[in-house]
Design a protein around this motif. Structure first.
Motif, PDB file in Angstrom:
ATOM      1  N   LYS A   1       0.862  -1.356   0.042  1.00 15.38           N
ATOM      2  CA  LYS A   1      -0.096   0.039   0.054  1.00 15.38           C
ATOM      3  C   LYS A   1       0.878   1.179  -0.106  1.00 15.38           C
ATOM      4  O   LYS A   1       1.817   1.291   0.682  1.00 15.38           O
ATOM      5  CB  LYS A   1      -0.742   0.168   1.260  1.00 15.38           C
ATOM      6  N   ASP A   2       0.365   2.260  -0.674  1.00 12.87           N
ATOM      7  CA  ASP A   2       1.198   3.582  -0.578  1.00 12.87           C
ATOM      8  C   ASP A   2       1.194   4.065   0.833  1.00 12.87           C
ATOM      9  O   ASP A   2       2.280   4.605   1.466  1.00 12.87           O
ATOM     10  CB  ASP A   2       0.716   4.595  -1.405  1.00 12.87           C
ATOM     11  N   VAL A   3       0.172   3.929   1.507  1.00 17.23           N
ATOM     12  CA  VAL A   3       0.073   4.354   2.946  1.00 17.23           C
ATOM     13  C   VAL A   3      -0.608   3.274   3.797  1.00 17.23           C
ATOM     14  O   VAL A   3      -1.737   2.815   3.294  1.00 17.23           O
ATOM     15  CB  VAL A   3      -0.553   5.614   3.049  1.00 17.23           C
ATOM     16  N   TYR A   4       0.025   3.146   4.964  1.00 19.86           N
ATOM     17  CA  TYR A   4      -0.675   2.009   6.038  1.00 19.86           C
ATOM     18  C   TYR A   4      -1.083   2.939   7.041  1.00 19.86           C
ATOM     19  O   TYR A   4      -0.283   3.844   7.646  1.00 19.86           O
ATOM     20  CB  TYR A   4       0.333   1.059   6.576  1.00 19.86           C
ATOM     21  N   VAL A   5      -2.392   2.721   7.519  1.00 23.41           N
ATOM     22  CA  VAL A   5      -2.699   3.368   8.739  1.00 23.41           C
ATOM     23  C   VAL A   5      -2.969   2.470   9.783  1.00 23.41           C
ATOM     24  O   VAL A   5      -3.520   1.521   9.915  1.00 23.41           O
ATOM     25  CB  VAL A   5      -4.237   3.961   8.254  1.00 23.41           C
ATOM     26  N   LEU A   6      -2.049   2.778  10.792  1.00 21.04           N
ATOM     27  CA  LEU A   6      -1.912   1.914  12.097  1.00 21.04           C
ATOM     28  C   LEU A   6      -2.998   2.614  13.060  1.00 21.04           C
ATOM     29  O   LEU A   6      -2.940   3.660  13.473  1.00 21.04           O
ATOM     30  CB  LEU A   6      -0.634   2.324  12.791  1.00 21.04           C
ATOM     31  N   PRO A   7      -3.756   1.914  13.627  1.00 18.16           N
ATOM     32  CA  PRO A   7      -5.048   2.134  14.406  1.00 18.16           C
ATOM     33  C   PRO A   7      -4.288   2.695  15.910  1.00 18.16           C
ATOM     34  O   PRO A   7      -3.025   2.370  16.145  1.00 18.16           O
ATOM     35  CB  PRO A   7      -5.741   0.976  14.860  1.00 18.16           C
ATOM     36  N   ALA A   8      -4.852   3.677  16.564  1.00 15.48           N
ATOM     37  CA  ALA A   8      -4.078   4.303  17.914  1.00 15.48           C
ATOM     38  C   ALA A   8      -4.165   3.087  18.689  1.00 15.48           C
ATOM     39  O   ALA A   8      -4.741   1.923  18.997  1.00 15.48           O
ATOM     40  CB  ALA A   8      -5.143   5.243  18.415  1.00 15.48           C
ATOM     41  N   GLY A   9      -2.650   2.991  19.328  1.00 19.92           N
ATOM     42  CA  GLY A   9      -2.453   2.132  20.236  1.00 19.92           C
ATOM     43  C   GLY A   9      -2.181   0.542  19.854  1.00 19.92           C
ATOM     44  O   GLY A   9      -1.929  -0.327  20.691  1.00 19.92           O
ATOM     45  N   SER A  10      -2.177   0.589  18.540  1.00 20.23           N
ATOM     46  CA  SER A  10      -2.066  -1.042  18.115  1.00 20.23           C
ATOM     47  C   SER A  10      -0.415  -1.425  18.256  1.00 20.23           C
ATOM     48  O   SER A  10       0.126  -0.615  18.078  1.00 20.23           O
ATOM     49  CB  SER A  10      -2.702  -1.063  16.557  1.00 20.23           C
ATOM     50  N   THR A  11      -0.565  -2.485  18.532  1.00 18.81           N
ATOM     51  CA  THR A  11       0.796  -3.440  18.389  1.00 18.81           C
ATOM     52  C   THR A  11       0.961  -4.459  17.564  1.00 18.81           C
ATOM     53  O   THR A  11       1.785  -5.214  17.751  1.00 18.81           O
ATOM     54  CB  THR A  11       0.816  -3.952  19.867  1.00 18.81           C
ATOM     55  N   ASP A  12      -0.169  -4.798  16.590  1.00 19.37           N
ATOM     56  CA  ASP A  12       0.158  -6.106  15.824  1.00 19.37           C
ATOM     57  C   ASP A  12      -0.286  -5.941  14.320  1.00 19.37           C
ATOM     58  O   ASP A  12      -1.191  -6.437  13.793  1.00 19.37           O
ATOM     59  CB  ASP A  12      -0.889  -7.223  16.448  1.00 19.37           C
ATOM     60  N   ASN A  13       0.316  -4.948  13.775  1.00 18.27           N
ATOM     61  CA  ASN A  13       0.199  -4.295  12.465  1.00 18.27           C
ATOM     62  C   ASN A  13       1.315  -5.024  11.421  1.00 18.27           C
ATOM     63  O   ASN A  13       2.289  -4.829  11.810  1.00 18.27           O
ATOM     64  CB  ASN A  13       0.229  -2.864  12.227  1.00 18.27           C
ATOM     65  N   LYS A  14       0.877  -6.228  10.846  1.00 20.49           N
ATOM     66  CA  LYS A  14       2.116  -6.885  10.149  1.00 20.49           C
ATOM     67  C   LYS A  14       2.112  -6.604   8.812  1.00 20.49           C
ATOM     68  O   LYS A  14       0.829  -6.195   7.927  1.00 20.49           O
ATOM     69  CB  LYS A  14       1.523  -8.369  10.280  1.00 20.49           C
TER      70      LYS A  14
END
Length: 183
Positions: free
Chosen positions: A76-89
């Motif tokens: 993806k051009d941009v990955y959006v990491l949810p607030a406080g998330s720790t498991d974005n692979k």
């Protein structure tokens, strides 16, 4: 000088405090930072992104690799990491080039940079977190290597062939000796 240094020190500390990255990147532990990859095969290498902020955070991943050995699955051009998330692979597909031989080493580099929205669009917030690892091509355990077999077992087989040749020579000479002596 001391007064100047003591006046600048709080400014430097404030800069350092605001330079804290809002993201964290974790990677699998690799011995000597090197992924072992059998020739003519591929494997998956997954990194994990963490957002320590209290709001969603867009990030950009830039990567490069020698001989295009690595690609990101579902890039993806941009990955959006949810607030406080720790498991974005994010998963890299690491594929040995068709011409790669055991002993070849390639390098994969990537940078994860947080982005911010502005009136003019999305801009990079900071330099980001850069990491790299090496990919060493190894012998494929599913493939038979005759040259290494001879190197590993060569002395044993040379001895066996020599024993058989000596026995055949001895038998041949004994038969001819009996014929000559009439026995």
């Amino acid at each position: 000088r001391f007064y100047l240094l003591s006046a600048i020190a709080p400014i430097i500390m404030l800069q350092a405090a605001t330079a804290v990255q809002p993201i964290a990147v974790s990677t699998p532990v690799l011995e000597q930072n090197t992924l072992q990859l059998p020739e003519k095969s591929s494997t998956l290498f997954t990194i994990t992104l963490q957002n320590v902020e209290n709001e969603d955070l867009p990030v950009k991943i830039d990567y490069s690799s020698d001989s295009d050995i690595a690609t990101i699955l579902d890039y993806k051009d941009v990955y959006v990491l949810p607030a406080g998330s720790t498991d974005n692979k994010v998963t890299f597909n690491i594929t040995a080039p068709p011409t790669a031989k055991p002993g070849n080493v390639y390098e994969v580099k990537f940078t994860v940079a947080p982005l911010r929205q502005s009136a003019g669009g999305t801009i990079a917030l900071k330099l980001g977190i850069s990491k790299n690892f090496k990919v060493a091509i190894t012998r494929n355990p599913r493939k038979f290597y005759f040259d290494s077999y001879l190197k590993e077992k060569g002395l044993f087989w040379a001895f066996i062939v020599a024993v058989i040749a000596a026995y055949m020579w001895y038998s041949y000479n004994e038969r001819h000796k009996k014929r000559r002596t009439g026995g």
